[in-house]
Design a protein around this motif. Structure first.
Motif, PDB file in Angstrom:
ATOM      1  N   GLY A  30      33.354  35.241  32.542  1.00 54.23           N
ATOM      2  CA  GLY A  30      32.802  35.276  31.197  1.00 54.23           C
ATOM      3  C   GLY A  30      33.734  35.913  30.200  1.00 54.23           C
ATOM      4  N   VAL A  31      34.631  36.761  30.672  1.00 57.16           N
ATOM      5  CA  VAL A  31      35.640  37.416  29.831  1.00 57.16           C
ATOM      6  C   VAL A  31      36.945  37.485  30.622  1.00 57.16           C
ATOM      7  CG1 VAL A  31      34.017  38.835  28.506  1.00 57.16           C
ATOM      8  CG2 VAL A  31      34.966  39.703  30.653  1.00 57.16           C
ATOM      9  N   ILE A  32      38.044  37.667  29.912  1.00 58.36           N
ATOM     10  CA  ILE A  32      39.330  37.850  30.580  1.00 58.36           C
ATOM     11  C   ILE A  32      39.433  39.308  31.034  1.00 58.36           C
ATOM     12  CG2 ILE A  32      41.832  37.789  30.315  1.00 58.36           C
ATOM     13  CD1 ILE A  32      41.424  35.657  28.151  1.00 58.36           C
ATOM     14  N   PRO A  33      39.589  39.570  32.338  1.00 58.97           N
ATOM     15  CA  PRO A  33      39.709  40.959  32.804  1.00 58.97           C
ATOM     16  C   PRO A  33      40.840  41.682  32.076  1.00 58.97           C
ATOM     17  CG  PRO A  33      39.448  39.471  34.667  1.00 58.97           C
ATOM     18  CD  PRO A  33      39.656  38.609  33.450  1.00 58.97           C
ATOM     19  N   PRO A  34      40.558  42.846  31.525  1.00 57.12           N
ATOM     20  CA  PRO A  34      41.571  43.547  30.717  1.00 57.12           C
ATOM     21  C   PRO A  34      42.697  44.132  31.552  1.00 57.12           C
ATOM     22  CG  PRO A  34      39.652  44.933  31.025  1.00 57.12           C
ATOM     23  CD  PRO A  34      39.293  43.600  31.605  1.00 57.12           C
ATOM     24  N   ASP A  52      21.320  43.977  40.593  1.00 61.84           N
ATOM     25  CA  ASP A  52      20.535  43.405  39.500  1.00 61.84           C
ATOM     26  C   ASP A  52      20.548  41.884  39.659  1.00 61.84           C
ATOM     27  OD1 ASP A  52      19.334  42.543  37.204  1.00 61.84           O
ATOM     28  OD2 ASP A  52      20.586  43.704  35.825  1.00 61.84           O
ATOM     29  N   PRO A  53      19.506  41.317  40.278  1.00 59.88           N
ATOM     30  CA  PRO A  53      19.465  39.874  40.543  1.00 59.88           C
ATOM     31  C   PRO A  53      19.544  39.010  39.287  1.00 59.88           C
ATOM     32  CG  PRO A  53      17.766  41.037  41.778  1.00 59.88           C
ATOM     33  CD  PRO A  53      18.325  42.004  40.794  1.00 59.88           C
ATOM     34  N   SER A  54      19.263  39.595  38.117  1.00 62.01           N
ATOM     35  CA  SER A  54      19.282  38.809  36.885  1.00 62.01           C
ATOM     36  C   SER A  54      20.695  38.535  36.388  1.00 62.01           C
ATOM     37  CB  SER A  54      18.500  39.536  35.787  1.00 62.01           C
ATOM     38  OG  SER A  54      19.156  40.742  35.390  1.00 62.01           O
ATOM     39  N   ARG A  55      21.678  39.246  36.928  1.00 59.50           N
ATOM     40  CA  ARG A  55      23.058  39.083  36.489  1.00 59.50           C
ATOM     41  C   ARG A  55      23.782  38.041  37.342  1.00 59.50           C
ATOM     42  NH1 ARG A  55      24.316  39.514  32.156  1.00 59.50           N
ATOM     43  NH2 ARG A  55      26.481  40.066  32.633  1.00 59.50           N
ATOM     44  N   PRO A  56      24.752  37.324  36.763  1.00 57.04           N
ATOM     45  CA  PRO A  56      25.471  36.277  37.507  1.00 57.04           C
ATOM     46  C   PRO A  56      26.130  36.776  38.785  1.00 57.04           C
ATOM     47  CG  PRO A  56      25.949  36.102  35.161  1.00 57.04           C
ATOM     48  CD  PRO A  56      25.170  37.373  35.347  1.00 57.04           C
ATOM     49  N   ASN A  57      26.672  38.006  38.750  1.00 54.91           N
ATOM     50  CA  ASN A  57      27.323  38.565  39.932  1.00 54.91           C
ATOM     51  C   ASN A  57      26.394  39.414  40.785  1.00 54.91           C
ATOM     52  OD1 ASN A  57      30.016  37.542  39.566  1.00 54.91           O
ATOM     53  ND2 ASN A  57      30.254  38.976  37.859  1.00 54.91           N
ATOM     54  N   GLY A  58      25.132  39.487  40.375  1.00 51.89           N
ATOM     55  CA  GLY A  58      24.152  40.229  41.158  1.00 51.89           C
ATOM     56  C   GLY A  58      24.170  41.728  40.976  1.00 51.89           C
ATOM     57  N   VAL A  59      25.014  42.231  40.048  1.00 52.14           N
ATOM     58  CA  VAL A  59      25.089  43.673  39.823  1.00 52.14           C
ATOM     59  C   VAL A  59      25.141  43.972  38.330  1.00 52.14           C
ATOM     60  CG1 VAL A  59      26.237  44.206  42.007  1.00 52.14           C
ATOM     61  CG2 VAL A  59      27.618  43.686  39.985  1.00 52.14           C
ATOM     62  N   ASN A  60      24.774  45.197  38.014  1.00 52.29           N
ATOM     63  CA  ASN A  60      24.876  45.695  36.650  1.00 52.29           C
ATOM     64  C   ASN A  60      25.476  47.091  36.720  1.00 52.29           C
ATOM     65  OD1 ASN A  60      24.527  45.872  33.814  1.00 52.29           O
ATOM     66  ND2 ASN A  60      22.601  44.762  33.944  1.00 52.29           N
ATOM     67  N   ASN A  61      25.626  47.720  35.568  1.00 49.19           N
ATOM     68  CA  ASN A  61      26.261  49.030  35.534  1.00 49.19           C
ATOM     69  C   ASN A  61      25.599  49.901  34.477  1.00 49.19           C
ATOM     70  OD1 ASN A  61      28.464  51.104  34.715  1.00 49.19           O
ATOM     71  ND2 ASN A  61      29.280  50.182  36.574  1.00 49.19           N
ATOM     72  N   LYS A  91      38.270  33.588  32.463  1.00 48.80           N
ATOM     73  CA  LYS A  91      37.164  33.585  31.516  1.00 48.80           C
ATOM     74  C   LYS A  91      36.018  32.716  32.014  1.00 48.80           C
ATOM     75  CE  LYS A  91      36.200  33.305  26.586  1.00 48.80           C
ATOM     76  NZ  LYS A  91      36.770  33.111  25.232  1.00 48.80           N
ATOM     77  N   LYS A  92      36.345  31.615  32.707  1.00 46.80           N
ATOM     78  CA  LYS A  92      35.307  30.729  33.239  1.00 46.80           C
ATOM     79  C   LYS A  92      34.550  31.412  34.375  1.00 46.80           C
ATOM     80  CE  LYS A  92      36.732  27.307  35.712  1.00 46.80           C
ATOM     81  NZ  LYS A  92      37.368  26.022  36.098  1.00 46.80           N
ATOM     82  N   TRP A  93      35.256  32.170  35.200  1.00 45.90           N
ATOM     83  CA  TRP A  93      34.636  32.818  36.351  1.00 45.90           C
ATOM     84  C   TRP A  93      33.840  34.065  35.982  1.00 45.90           C
ATOM     85  CZ3 TRP A  93      39.966  32.514  39.175  1.00 45.90           C
ATOM     86  CH2 TRP A  93      40.170  31.194  39.622  1.00 45.90           C
ATOM     87  N   GLY A 144      43.854  41.811  41.971  1.00 43.45           N
ATOM     88  CA  GLY A 144      43.499  40.401  42.073  1.00 43.45           C
ATOM     89  C   GLY A 144      43.046  39.825  40.745  1.00 43.45           C
ATOM     90  N   CYS A 145      42.467  40.689  39.895  1.00 43.72           N
ATOM     91  CA  CYS A 145      41.984  40.244  38.578  1.00 43.72           C
ATOM     92  C   CYS A 145      42.638  40.999  37.423  1.00 43.72           C
ATOM     93  CB  CYS A 145      40.465  40.422  38.496  1.00 43.72           C
ATOM     94  SG  CYS A 145      39.515  39.495  39.710  1.00 43.72           S
ATOM     95  N   HIS A 146      42.902  42.276  37.641  1.00 37.69           N
ATOM     96  CA  HIS A 146      43.435  43.124  36.571  1.00 37.69           C
ATOM     97  C   HIS A 146      44.940  43.331  36.725  1.00 37.69           C
ATOM     98  CE1 HIS A 146      39.500  44.330  34.989  1.00 37.69           C
ATOM     99  NE2 HIS A 146      39.103  44.401  36.250  1.00 37.69           N
TER     100      HIS A 146
END
Length: 231
Positions: free
Chosen positions: A102-106, A130-139, A98-100, A50-52
């Motif tokens: 922040g970067v173009i999925p590689p 991670d609530p501080s991230r736009p998508n709610g997750v971190n890695n 990029k708008k959704w 869907g993205c990659h």
């Protein structure tokens, strides 16, 4: 020797950076396992494409290598393509992506080769809330990643506790165990996509080594015969 040492000095920081300081887990994938590759392909087209993209691979080649007919390809893998000769591409506009995110999925055609299968395996297991991230997750492996955890329903949510990952709900343990196999299948497929001829190359490699070993014995015996009179 100095050149080798300097090369290693420059490589060590890169290796540490690539893993984010996290001990990578072994993928233990097997590109000769067609059942695993088929499951990985299904996961890729259902959750990743869907993205990659994987625009250097064609559906037709996947069918040939994985033992799938054109009908099976169309029924199970080709949700965004019409002809088996098409590549694994998507219609998403790069500006929108990029708008959704922040970067173009590689493109993921050679990600397994550039990052390594262990990195991919650990990365897909290391998402946490991670609530501080736009998508709610971190890695843990890729800090501040822009990618959402699209496979969370197969794993269950994780949280970070004292630099370690724990399931939010203990009831998800069985699901998380199966998720590990799902990730191994997906990484296996990406490893195959990165170098479709790898299995054939490995199969040919031991035959070449065996041939050279046998040839060496005959060559050595011939050399002894030629030099017998001189000694």
């Amino acid at each position: 020797m100095k050149r080798v040492i300097l090369t290693l000095i420059f490589l060590i920081p890169n290796i540490s950076f690539a893993s984010g300081g996290v001990q990578l887990q072994h993928a233990n994938n097997d590109i000769t396992d067609k059942a695993s590759l088929q499951q990985g392909a299904k996961l890729f087209v259902n959750y990743c494409i869907g993205c990659h993209t994987a625009k250097y691979m064609r559906y037709q080649r996947i069918g040939k290598d994985l033992g799938l007919t054109n009908e099976e390809l169309q029924d199970n893998l080709m949700f965004s393509a019409e002809k088996v000769g098409e590549t694994l591409d998507i219609a998403m506009d790069k500006d929108d992506a990029k708008k959704w995110f922040g970067v173009i999925p590689p493109d993921l055609s050679v990600t397994a080769r550039s990052r390594g299968t262990d990195w991919l395996y650990t990365y897909l297991l290391s998402f946490y809330l991670d609530p501080s991230r736009p998508n709610g997750v971190n890695n843990l492996v890729f800090k501040d990643v822009g990618m959402p955890h699209v496979l969370w329903e197969r794993q269950g949510w994780q949280k970070l506790v004292d630099h370690k990952l724990e399931l939010v709900n203990k009831e998800d343990e069985a699901k998380a165990k199966q998720y590990r196999q799902d990730v191994r299948n997906l990484v296996n497929f990406l490893d195959y996509v990165g170098e479709p001829n790898k299995a054939a190359r490995y199969d040919l490699g031991w035959k070449v080594i065996l041939y050279l070993a046998i040839f060496f014995l005959f060559a050595y015996a011939l050399k002894k015969e030629y030099w017998r009179d001189i000694h």
